[in-house]
Enzyme design. Structure first.
Site, short mmCIF file in Angstrom:
data_model
loop_
_atom_site.label_atom_id
_atom_site.label_comp_id
_atom_site.label_asym_id
_atom_site.label_seq_id
_atom_site.Cartn_x
_atom_site.Cartn_y
_atom_site.Cartn_z
N LYS A 45 0.86 -1.19 0.00
CA LYS A 45 0.00 0.00 0.00
C LYS A 45 0.89 1.23 0.00
O LYS A 45 1.50 1.59 1.01
CB LYS A 45 -0.88 0.00 1.25
CG LYS A 45 -1.88 1.15 1.28
CD LYS A 45 -2.83 0.99 2.48
CE LYS A 45 -3.89 2.08 2.47
NZ LYS A 45 -3.32 3.41 2.58
N LYS A 75 -2.30 -2.66 7.86
CA LYS A 75 -1.32 -1.61 8.16
C LYS A 75 -0.10 -2.18 8.90
O LYS A 75 -0.21 -3.10 9.70
CB LYS A 75 -1.96 -0.52 9.04
CG LYS A 75 -3.06 0.27 8.35
CD LYS A 75 -2.47 1.21 7.30
CE LYS A 75 -3.46 2.28 6.86
NZ LYS A 75 -3.43 3.48 7.65
N CYS A 103 40.30 16.75 27.47
CA CYS A 103 39.34 16.28 26.47
C CYS A 103 38.74 17.45 25.69
O CYS A 103 38.15 18.34 26.27
CB CYS A 103 38.23 15.51 27.17
SG CYS A 103 37.11 14.69 26.04
ZN ZN Z 1 37.77 12.60 26.50
#
Ligand code: ZN
Length: 708
Positions: free
Chosen positions: A124, A327, A443
């Protein structure tokens, strides 16, 4: 589902509400091509309406959604009555619904339970229904479905669609209405949105973007100016017919096959099946291919194959008894997990993200899905290369709910032991599911947050080094780690836009003023997880000097390394034991295992340690001053007032307390000393009135210096 209302009044009220609500969504969907709710939510409203009507058949409204098909056509296109109504289909949501559909057909036709009912099955497609009228093999009219009785004339628009033949071959009946879906392929939809965005950008306008391929198809077809339709990549798929002067076959399958021969595109997966069981197997097969199909589909349509049986079955309300749309479950799709990416948040949390083969879910192209954490990955057992089921609910970030290939022989995916951004060790607390990067000071993902914290008021309190400067300096590579702050020169600042000599000199002076931070502020400024101001002060009081503190930390690192050799315990048990052991090493009141572990993890990461060693070439943390240390102000009450220029009010207070003085906020007869900076008003005056000694900041610094 919520229970059906148990009084007629409640049922009538809800039906009225549902009729209005469903009608509104119909108008949004068909009229404006701008739906507010997902198909699944819409279907749920319709199901609710039908369930209440089934319980209270006497309450079915004239304007009930069950009595309508779609919405009245909207807008500017000419309205034309259909020669034969364009019906919509009933929906099935489960295997049982499909079995019941076939059983109903048998009962209606008085067939035995054993009799085969041949069906056709086809995907469909999610498009815009259209009826194409051919007279004497020439296309003469094209109508949208509209409300099922009356459609919009889109003949000129349809003529621009390459899939739709203008003329049909010899032998085609005199009158033949071909019905099908005008749609846009997924790739064309993405390309169209990109083009609209580019055009809008070039014109300096807000881009108009279509929400999904179906809306794009509807919006493109229903244009007053067919030239716009011509510029849109529309396709067509035939699946049925309306008024015809004769039919080229006796079954659904034969007629659709003829349509294909006449030049109309027909679904590749259009097949004939002989039972509900076979229909369901076809459904599974189509569902499995769903993500890979070039167009969006939202289910599978089954039709009774024999046309004479279709004739006998006829219609109920305005849907045929001989067809049903099965469906797919709401907002789910299958795709391939290409990779698992681990992203680092600004506070160091590691979040796994699934990188997916792009797939349309609920009309939106999804490329990423969250995997939450390591536990979730273990639960799903997902590895790159797996087929997964993706779910999208509203605006929530799509998530993976099932792994379809968990038994395949592929190595298990392991959560990284190190931060993907900086290579620092990933750590986890006992009982916690999240892993974190321990390299706070190095970081890049955490750099801005850490630098901001380092310079903030309760940490090193560097005047003039707020978030804006930090972000700019970091972006230009002027600073990356705390040590870099102390290497900023006036010359560097003066090369920057909007920096004048005085502001440059002030910032460098403010930085220089913090080269001997109190130990507790220094520890707090490092941004170690769980080490807040209070804990930093406790640690500073306990260890008193940086060297003593660092020696203790080394003992902790050695203990941690030794414990890491331990085997035969679960991760959590082992971590808990290690944490407890470390708490005895840190040996500070109020510092429990969790905090001790975070502290030692931080220093055990050599990158942090190296960054601190670097920082210590620029700053020297001040030893903790004994509270018992004798000074000129020991045992006295001091009031600070006015603006302090070389230190914050917090620092002044800490200094006074370290010298054994009591700090008060107001001047009274008990006040022994007032330290007044510029702008000191009533307090300085009151002190003078009371005959209390008043000194300036330099005078205070002299007292502090004399005591140390
Ligand atoms: Zn890191």
């Amino acid at each position: 589902m919520t229970a059906i209302p148990n009084t007629e009044e409640a049922a009538a009220a809800e039906l009225e509400h549902l009729a209005a609500e469903i009608g509104r969504h119909n108008r949004l969907y068909h009229g404006d091509d701008a739906p507010e709710i997902s198909d699944a939510d819409y279907d749920a409203l319709v199901r609710r309406n039908n369930a209440i009507e089934a319980a209270y058949p006497n309450l079915v409204r004239k304007d009930s959604p069950s009595q309508q098909v779609g919405a009245a056509p909207a807008g500017h296109l000419a309205k034309v009555a259909h020669a034969r109504p364009m019906t919509s289909l009933d929906n099935a949501f489960s295997d049982e619904d499909v079995e019941e559909f076939v059983a109903r057909v048998r009962r209606f036709l008085r067939l035995s339970d054993a009799a085969d009912v041949a069906l056709t099955a086809e995907p469909k497609i999610d498009g815009l229904s259209c009826s194409l009228r051919y007279e004497n093999r020439r296309l003469v009219q094209a109508l949208t479905r509209g409300d099922g009785t009356t459609g919009e004339d889109v003949t000129a628009n349809v003529r621009t669609i390459a899939d739709i033949p203008a003329d049909l071959p010899n032998g085609v009946p005199e009158i033949f209405e071909v019905r099908g879906e005008v749609y846009m392929a997924k790739a064309d939809f993405a390309g169209l949105n990109q083009r609209l965005a580019d055009e809008a950008a070039a014109a300096g306008k807000e881009p108009r973007q279509f929400a999904n391929p179906r809306n794009a198809a509807a919006g493109s077809l229903r244009q007053k100016d067919a030239a716009i339709t011509a510029s849109r990549p529309l396709r067509f798929l035939a699946h049925g017919w309306g008024e015809v002067s004769s039919l080229p076959g006796e079954t659904q399958y034969e007629v659709v096959t003829a349509l294909r021969q006449w030049g109309f595109p027909v679904a590749d997966d259009f097949v004939r099946v002989s039972s509900a069981l076979e229909a369901l197997s076809q459904y599974r097969q189509i569902e499995a291919q769903r993500a890979d199909l070039p167009f969006d589909i939202d289910g599978v349509v089954y039709k009774v194959d024999r046309l004479d049986l279709q004739e006998r079955l006829g219609f109920v309300a305005r849907a045929p008894r001989w067809a049903i749309a099965h469906k797919f479950p709401a907002e789910r799709a299958q795709t391939t997990l290409n990779d698992i990416d681990v992203q680092v948040g600004r506070t160091g949390k590691l979040t796994p993200v699934a990188k997916l083969e792009p797939v349309t879910v609920g009309g939106v192209v999804v490329r990423n899905a969250t995997l939450h954490n390591a536990d979730e990955i273990a639960r799903l057992g997902v590895r790159p290369g797996d087929r997964v089921v993706l779910q999208r609910a509203g605006d929530v970030i799509p998530q993976i709910v099932e792994n379809l290939t968990r038994d395949a022989e592929r190595p298990e995916w392991h959560f990284p032991t190190h931060c993907p951004e900086c290579g620092s060790e990933a750590v986890r607390e006992p009982g916690e599911v999240d892993w974190r990067c321990s390299g706070g000071l190095v970081c890049p993902a955490q750099a801005i947050e850490r630098l901001r914290h380092f310079a903030s008021r309760h940490a090193l309190d560097i005047e003039g080094l707020g978030i804006t400067n930090i972000e700019n300096f970091y972006a230009d590579g002027l600073i990356a780690r705390p040590a870099d702050i102390f290497r900023i020169t006036e010359e560097q600042l003066l090369t920057r836009e909007r920096w004048a000599e005085i502001s440059a000199r002030n910032l460098v002076a403010a930085i220089d003023a913090k080269r001997q931070p109190p130990l507790d502020r220094f520890l707090f400024a490092l941004g170690i997880r769980h080490i807040g101001e209070v804990t930093a002060r406790d640690l500073a009081r306990r260890w008193q000097s940086w060297p003593a503190f660092r020696n203790m930390v080394q003992t902790g690192i050695d203990a941690r390394d030794a414990m890491l050799q331990a085997i035969g315990e679960s991760d959590d048990k082992h971590l808990s034991r290690t944490a407890k052991e470390l708490a005895t090493v840190v040996d500070t009141k109020q510092v429990g295992p969790e905090v001790a572990l975070a502290l030692i993890d931080f220093f055990a990461e050599e990158r942090n340690d190296a960054a601190i060693a670097d920082l210590l070439t620029e700053v020297t943390p001040a030893d903790v001053v004994h509270e018992t240390r004798a000074s000129e102000v020991s045992g006295k009450t001091v009031v600070f007032t006015g603006t302090l220029e070389t230190m914050s009010r917090d620092e002044a207070k800490a200094q006074a307390e370290a010298l054994g003085a009591k700090v008060s906020g107001s001047v009274s007869g008990k006040t022994d000393l007032v330290v007044a900076g510029p702008g000191a008003g009533s307090k300085a005056k009151k002190a003078a009135d009371l005959g209390v000694k008043v000194i300036d900041e330099a005078g205070w610094q002299a007292i502090v210096a004399a005591a140390s």
